[in-house]
Each structure stands twice: as structure tokens, then as C-alpha cells.
Design a protein around this motif. Structure first.
Motif, PDB file in Angstrom:
ATOM      1  N   ILE A 117       5.973  11.928   6.991  1.00  0.00           N
ATOM      2  CA  ILE A 117       4.726  11.393   7.550  1.00  0.00           C
ATOM      3  C   ILE A 117       4.574   9.936   7.146  1.00  0.00           C
ATOM      4  CG2 ILE A 117       2.205  11.600   7.550  1.00  0.00           C
ATOM      5  CD1 ILE A 117       2.555  14.568   6.978  1.00  0.00           C
ATOM      6  N   PRO A 118       4.320   9.016   8.087  1.00  0.00           N
ATOM      7  CA  PRO A 118       4.163   7.591   7.732  1.00  0.00           C
ATOM      8  C   PRO A 118       2.990   7.367   6.788  1.00  0.00           C
ATOM      9  CG  PRO A 118       4.441   7.882  10.107  1.00  0.00           C
ATOM     10  CD  PRO A 118       4.231   9.247   9.538  1.00  0.00           C
ATOM     11  N   SER A 119       3.115   6.338   5.955  1.00  0.00           N
ATOM     12  CA  SER A 119       2.071   6.064   4.962  1.00  0.00           C
ATOM     13  C   SER A 119       0.738   5.712   5.610  1.00  0.00           C
ATOM     14  CB  SER A 119       2.519   4.937   4.032  1.00  0.00           C
ATOM     15  OG  SER A 119       2.773   3.753   4.760  1.00  0.00           O
ATOM     16  N   VAL A 120       0.777   5.091   6.793  1.00  0.00           N
ATOM     17  CA  VAL A 120      -0.485   4.731   7.447  1.00  0.00           C
ATOM     18  C   VAL A 120      -1.250   5.987   7.865  1.00  0.00           C
ATOM     19  CG1 VAL A 120       0.515   4.554   9.773  1.00  0.00           C
ATOM     20  CG2 VAL A 120      -1.513   3.210   9.179  1.00  0.00           C
ATOM     21  N   ILE A 121      -0.544   7.071   8.185  1.00  0.00           N
ATOM     22  CA  ILE A 121      -1.212   8.329   8.521  1.00  0.00           C
ATOM     23  C   ILE A 121      -1.886   8.909   7.281  1.00  0.00           C
ATOM     24  CG2 ILE A 121      -0.904  10.641   9.453  1.00  0.00           C
ATOM     25  CD1 ILE A 121      -0.515   8.379  11.471  1.00  0.00           C
ATOM     26  N   TYR A 122      -1.179   8.861   6.159  1.00  0.00           N
ATOM     27  CA  TYR A 122      -1.799   9.290   4.897  1.00  0.00           C
ATOM     28  C   TYR A 122      -3.043   8.455   4.610  1.00  0.00           C
ATOM     29  CZ  TYR A 122       1.987  12.380   3.331  1.00  0.00           C
ATOM     30  OH  TYR A 122       2.876  13.408   3.189  1.00  0.00           O
ATOM     31  N   GLY A 123      -2.927   7.137   4.811  1.00  0.00           N
ATOM     32  CA  GLY A 123      -4.068   6.267   4.570  1.00  0.00           C
ATOM     33  C   GLY A 123      -5.238   6.581   5.478  1.00  0.00           C
ATOM     34  N   PHE A 124      -4.948   6.864   6.753  1.00  0.00           N
ATOM     35  CA  PHE A 124      -6.017   7.192   7.702  1.00  0.00           C
ATOM     36  C   PHE A 124      -6.693   8.499   7.317  1.00  0.00           C
ATOM     37  CE2 PHE A 124      -7.453   9.172  11.699  1.00  0.00           C
ATOM     38  CZ  PHE A 124      -8.370   8.215  12.097  1.00  0.00           C
ATOM     39  N   ILE A 210       8.137   6.443  -9.495  1.00  0.00           N
ATOM     40  CA  ILE A 210       7.200   5.408  -9.939  1.00  0.00           C
ATOM     41  C   ILE A 210       7.443   4.097  -9.202  1.00  0.00           C
ATOM     42  CG2 ILE A 210       8.499   4.409 -11.883  1.00  0.00           C
ATOM     43  CD1 ILE A 210       5.835   4.578 -13.463  1.00  0.00           C
ATOM     44  N   GLY A 211       8.707   3.865  -8.787  1.00  0.00           N
ATOM     45  CA  GLY A 211       8.978   2.700  -7.947  1.00  0.00           C
ATOM     46  C   GLY A 211       8.270   2.803  -6.621  1.00  0.00           C
ATOM     47  N   ARG A 212       8.286   3.996  -6.042  1.00  0.00           N
ATOM     48  CA  ARG A 212       7.553   4.217  -4.791  1.00  0.00           C
ATOM     49  C   ARG A 212       6.054   4.062  -5.008  1.00  0.00           C
ATOM     50  NH1 ARG A 212       7.392   7.583  -0.135  1.00  0.00           N
ATOM     51  NH2 ARG A 212       5.483   6.937   0.938  1.00  0.00           N
ATOM     52  N   ALA A 213       5.550   4.567  -6.129  1.00  0.00           N
ATOM     53  CA  ALA A 213       4.114   4.520  -6.394  1.00  0.00           C
ATOM     54  C   ALA A 213       3.616   3.088  -6.535  1.00  0.00           C
ATOM     55  CB  ALA A 213       3.788   5.320  -7.661  1.00  0.00           C
ATOM     56  N   MET A 214       4.322   2.259  -7.308  1.00  0.00           N
ATOM     57  CA  MET A 214       3.858   0.897  -7.558  1.00  0.00           C
ATOM     58  C   MET A 214       4.051  -0.009  -6.348  1.00  0.00           C
ATOM     59  SD  MET A 214       5.028   0.308 -11.521  1.00  0.00           S
ATOM     60  CE  MET A 214       4.223  -1.287 -11.590  1.00  0.00           C
ATOM     61  N   GLY A 215       4.979   0.339  -5.478  1.00  0.00           N
ATOM     62  CA  GLY A 215       5.229  -0.500  -4.312  1.00  0.00           C
ATOM     63  C   GLY A 215       4.492  -0.067  -3.061  1.00  0.00           C
ATOM     64  N   GLU A 216       3.846   1.102  -3.090  1.00  0.00           N
ATOM     65  CA  GLU A 216       3.138   1.583  -1.907  1.00  0.00           C
ATOM     66  C   GLU A 216       1.986   0.639  -1.555  1.00  0.00           C
ATOM     67  OE1 GLU A 216       1.835   3.202   1.321  1.00  0.00           O
ATOM     68  OE2 GLU A 216       3.704   3.855   0.367  1.00  0.00           O
ATOM     69  N   THR A 217       1.875   0.323  -0.281  1.00  0.00           N
ATOM     70  CA  THR A 217       0.908  -0.688   0.147  1.00  0.00           C
ATOM     71  C   THR A 217      -0.175  -0.124   1.051  1.00  0.00           C
ATOM     72  OG1 THR A 217       2.661  -2.354   0.043  1.00  0.00           O
ATOM     73  CG2 THR A 217       0.667  -2.951   1.244  1.00  0.00           C
ATOM     74  N   MET A 218       0.229   0.372   2.221  1.00  0.00           N
ATOM     75  CA  MET A 218      -0.741   0.672   3.275  1.00  0.00           C
ATOM     76  C   MET A 218      -1.735   1.761   2.877  1.00  0.00           C
ATOM     77  SD  MET A 218      -1.854  -0.146   6.194  1.00  0.00           S
ATOM     78  CE  MET A 218      -0.529  -1.238   6.738  1.00  0.00           C
ATOM     79  N   ALA A 219      -1.233   2.904   2.401  1.00  0.00           N
ATOM     80  CA  ALA A 219      -2.133   4.013   2.090  1.00  0.00           C
ATOM     81  C   ALA A 219      -3.103   3.645   0.968  1.00  0.00           C
ATOM     82  CB  ALA A 219      -1.315   5.246   1.709  1.00  0.00           C
ATOM     83  N   GLU A 238      -7.988  -3.449  -6.574  1.00  0.00           N
ATOM     84  CA  GLU A 238      -6.987  -3.911  -5.613  1.00  0.00           C
ATOM     85  C   GLU A 238      -5.641  -4.030  -6.316  1.00  0.00           C
ATOM     86  OE1 GLU A 238      -6.672  -7.257  -2.052  1.00  0.00           O
ATOM     87  OE2 GLU A 238      -8.093  -7.548  -3.689  1.00  0.00           O
ATOM     88  N   SER A 239      -4.605  -3.514  -5.685  1.00  0.00           N
ATOM     89  CA  SER A 239      -3.272  -3.553  -6.269  1.00  0.00           C
ATOM     90  C   SER A 239      -2.538  -4.829  -5.868  1.00  0.00           C
ATOM     91  CB  SER A 239      -2.459  -2.333  -5.821  1.00  0.00           C
ATOM     92  OG  SER A 239      -2.200  -2.390  -4.434  1.00  0.00           O
ATOM     93  N   ILE A 240      -1.435  -5.114  -6.554  1.00  0.00           N
ATOM     94  CA  ILE A 240      -0.636  -6.301  -6.240  1.00  0.00           C
ATOM     95  C   ILE A 240      -0.086  -6.205  -4.819  1.00  0.00           C
ATOM     96  CG2 ILE A 240       1.470  -7.571  -6.821  1.00  0.00           C
ATOM     97  CD1 ILE A 240       1.022  -6.846  -9.724  1.00  0.00           C
ATOM     98  N   ALA A 241       0.459  -5.045  -4.471  1.00  0.00           N
ATOM     99  CA  ALA A 241       1.020  -4.878  -3.128  1.00  0.00           C
ATOM    100  C   ALA A 241      -0.047  -5.064  -2.061  1.00  0.00           C
ATOM    101  CB  ALA A 241       1.666  -3.505  -2.999  1.00  0.00           C
ATOM    102  N   ALA A 242      -1.259  -4.594  -2.318  1.00  0.00           N
ATOM    103  CA  ALA A 242      -2.330  -4.711  -1.333  1.00  0.00           C
ATOM    104  C   ALA A 242      -2.741  -6.165  -1.125  1.00  0.00           C
ATOM    105  CB  ALA A 242      -3.535  -3.876  -1.773  1.00  0.00           C
ATOM    106  N   VAL A 243      -2.877  -6.925  -2.204  1.00  0.00           N
ATOM    107  CA  VAL A 243      -3.302  -8.321  -2.050  1.00  0.00           C
ATOM    108  C   VAL A 243      -2.231  -9.138  -1.327  1.00  0.00           C
ATOM    109  CG1 VAL A 243      -2.435  -9.224  -4.259  1.00  0.00           C
ATOM    110  CG2 VAL A 243      -4.451 -10.232  -3.241  1.00  0.00           C
ATOM    111  N   ILE A 244      -0.964  -8.835  -1.561  1.00  0.00           N
ATOM    112  CA  ILE A 244       0.107  -9.531  -0.844  1.00  0.00           C
ATOM    113  C   ILE A 244       0.034  -9.208   0.644  1.00  0.00           C
ATOM    114  CG2 ILE A 244       2.614  -9.702  -0.558  1.00  0.00           C
ATOM    115  CD1 ILE A 244       2.877  -9.206  -3.561  1.00  0.00           C
ATOM    116  N   ALA A 245      -0.138  -7.917   0.978  1.00  0.00           N
ATOM    117  CA  ALA A 245      -0.188  -7.510   2.379  1.00  0.00           C
ATOM    118  C   ALA A 245      -1.398  -8.107   3.098  1.00  0.00           C
ATOM    119  CB  ALA A 245      -0.212  -5.991   2.481  1.00  0.00           C
TER     120      ALA A 245
END
Length: 288
Positions: A117-124, A210-219, A238-245
Motif C-alpha cells: 500500500i502506498p504511503s500516501v494512502i496510509y497518510g490519507f 528504523i531506516g524506513r521509519a526515519m526517512g518516511e515522509t508523506m504519511a 515536524e520531522s526532518i523529512a517533512a520539512v524538506i518535502a
């Protein structure tokens, strides 16, 4: 003929390995190259420990402090890992030591489906379901670190369940005859044989997770609130990945803002390296 094929295969594997290392080196070089100009304008302590992030100064001077983002990234990842490892290990124990072969054949496709399932679906889903639940529970806006951690834990579960259950299943199949001959109960075998025998591979799975967890952005970005605040469990952050995105599209190329976002990415990369190195050292000590 077989020798020639083996030699060709060996050369191909070495070439692909070298290509992978070169791509990784190029990515690291590019990030570092774009990040370093930041520190011509901003001192390293101010960048790492500052709590004010104001790339466009409507009043006063611009400020680039990412301390809140660093703590939020670690906080969300920690919450997600605690939840995911707890639930994931329980599910893996059930699939490997309790469920029948037929039951595993039914449940594994559902676990794999969660991973696809795409991360944007999880986020939605988090935005429309989980945030509303938190609002009903009394959290003012519903968006908070705990919501992001729970959502991220659900995203990590398929990988942890699949990798851990396969390892535990192999360990159980190896020692089950001896345990039955000695009259050891199932749960005693799980606690004293299966889990200790699988612990090294469980740690390896945690490194990748944990690499996936810290790098996850959209959700995470959709449910954490995206406010530059020091994180609390039921507060926005706000996470680092989120502010970059969120800000890379509006940053002027070559500006301090642009380079500061790359510097934030470099910090995230260093955090991942330090955490992975720590878990790897722990794993090597357990092997001694």
C-alpha cells in the motif's frame, strides 16, 4: 562452459556491487556538497541546537535551527519502533510457532498486501480516521506525534513480521524434534530457544526498519501537524523529512534556505549512520 558462466556471473556481481557503491558515494557527495555552503552563513551549533526555523525573515534576521526537527524525527521513530517491534514480534511468533502451514499460507498474502500500500494512502487513512479519533479523545487538532508514530508502526509491521517470522520458523523447525524428545513445552521452547536463536536477525530487521521509519515522509507529514515545536506525545511537531518535502519546492536554488534543507538531509543521513552503527555493534557483541 560452466566455468565460463561462473566467471561471467562473478564479474557481473562484482560490477553491480561496484555500481551500487558508486551510486551511494555520488549521493553522499552531492548532499554534502550542497549542504556545506550553509555553514558559511550559519554556525554549526546554531544550526543543530537552534529551535527557530525562519528561512524568510519577515521581521529580523533569517534563522535556521533544526533541533526541534531532529528531536521530532527521533521521537516519532522511537514510538513507531516500540509499537511495531512489540506487535510484530507477537505476530511473528504466532505465524512461526502456532499457526499451521495452511493458516500461514492464508495470512502471509495479507501481510504482503500491507507492504504494497502506498504511503500516501496510509497518510490519507490516518488523516481521515486516526486524526478524528484523537480529536474525539480530547487532542485539540488530532494531529500529534503519537498519531504519526502509530501510523508509521503500521507501515513497518509487514516488513518486521515477514522477516522475523521466516527466521523464527527456521529456528523452530531445526530444534522442534529435540524439544519434543525432551518434553519441552511449546512456549518454553519459544522463550528459551526460538527467540534467542533469532535475535541476531531480529536486530538486522530493526536496522532496516528504523531506516524506513526515519526517512518516511508523506504519511508522517499528513498526521504530525507540521509545526516547528519541541515534540510531545500529544502535541504537533515536524520531522526532518517533512520539512524538506514541504519547503524544497519553494526554496530558491543556491540560497541559504536551499542549502540548509540539504544540510538537514545530511544530518538525517548522519543520524541513520550512527543508529545503524550502534545496532550493528550491539549485534556483533551478541555474536561473541
Amino acid at each position: 562452459m560452466n566455468k565460463q558462466l561462473n566467471a561471467l556471473f562473478s564479474v557481473l556481481i562484482k560490477a553491480l556491487t561496484a555500481l551500487t557503491v558508486m551510486v551511494l558515494a555520488f549521493v553522499i557527495y552531492f548532499i554534502v556538497k550542497e549542504a556545506l555552503p550553509t555553514f558559511d552563513e550559519v554556525a554549526v551549533p546554531d544550526f543543530l541546537l537552534g529551535r527557530r526555523w525562519m528561512p524568510i525573515a519577515y521581521t529580523g534576521e533569517p534563522s535556521f535551527g533544526i533541533f526541534n526537527f531532529i528531536v521530532a524525527t527521533l521521537y516519532v521513530s522511537l514510538v513507531a519502533m516500540v509499537l511495531a517491534v512489540t506487535v510484530g514480534l507477537g505476530a511473528a511468533i504466532y505465524l512461526s510457532c502456532v499457526a499451521t502451514q495452511r493458516m500461514r499460507g492464508i495470512l502471509y498474502p495479507f501481510v504482503d498486501l500491507l507492504a504494497g500500500i502506498p504511503s500516501v494512502i496510509y497518510g490519507f487513512m490516518g488523516l481521515t480516521l486516526m486524526v478524528r479519533l484523537f480529536i474525539r479523545a480530547g487532542v485539540h487538532t488530532g494531529s500529534c506525534v503519537l498519531a504519526a508514530g502509530i501510523l508509521l508502526a503500521v507501515m513497518l509491521l509487514p516488513f518486521l513480521i515477514s522477516s522475523c517470522s521466516e527466521t523464527m520458523l527456521k529456528v523452530r523447525e531445526r530444534y522442534q524434534p529435540a524439544a519434543d524428545a525432551l518434553g519441552i513445552s511449546k512456549w518454553h521452547m519459544v522463550a528459551t530457544i526460538v527467540l534467542p536463536g533469532s535475535w541476531k536477525n531480529i536486530l538486522l530487521s530493526m536496522i532496516l526498519a528504523i531506516g524506513r521509519a526515519m526517512g518516511e515522509t508523506m504519511a508522517v507529514m499528513m498526521v504530525i501537524g507540521n509545526a516547528n515545536l519541541f515534540p510531545s506525545l500529544l502535541g504537533k511537531s515536524e520531522s526532518i523529512a517533512a520539512v524538506i518535502a514541504l519547503e524544497m519546492g519553494t526554496a530558491v536554488v543556491g540560497s541559504t534556505h536551499y542549502h540548509a534543507l540539504y544540510a538537514a538531509g545530511m544530518v538525517l543521513m548522519l543520524l541513520l549512520f550512527l543508529i545503524n552503527s550502534g545496532i550493528t555493534l550491539l549485534r556483533s557483541k551478541l555474536e561473541q
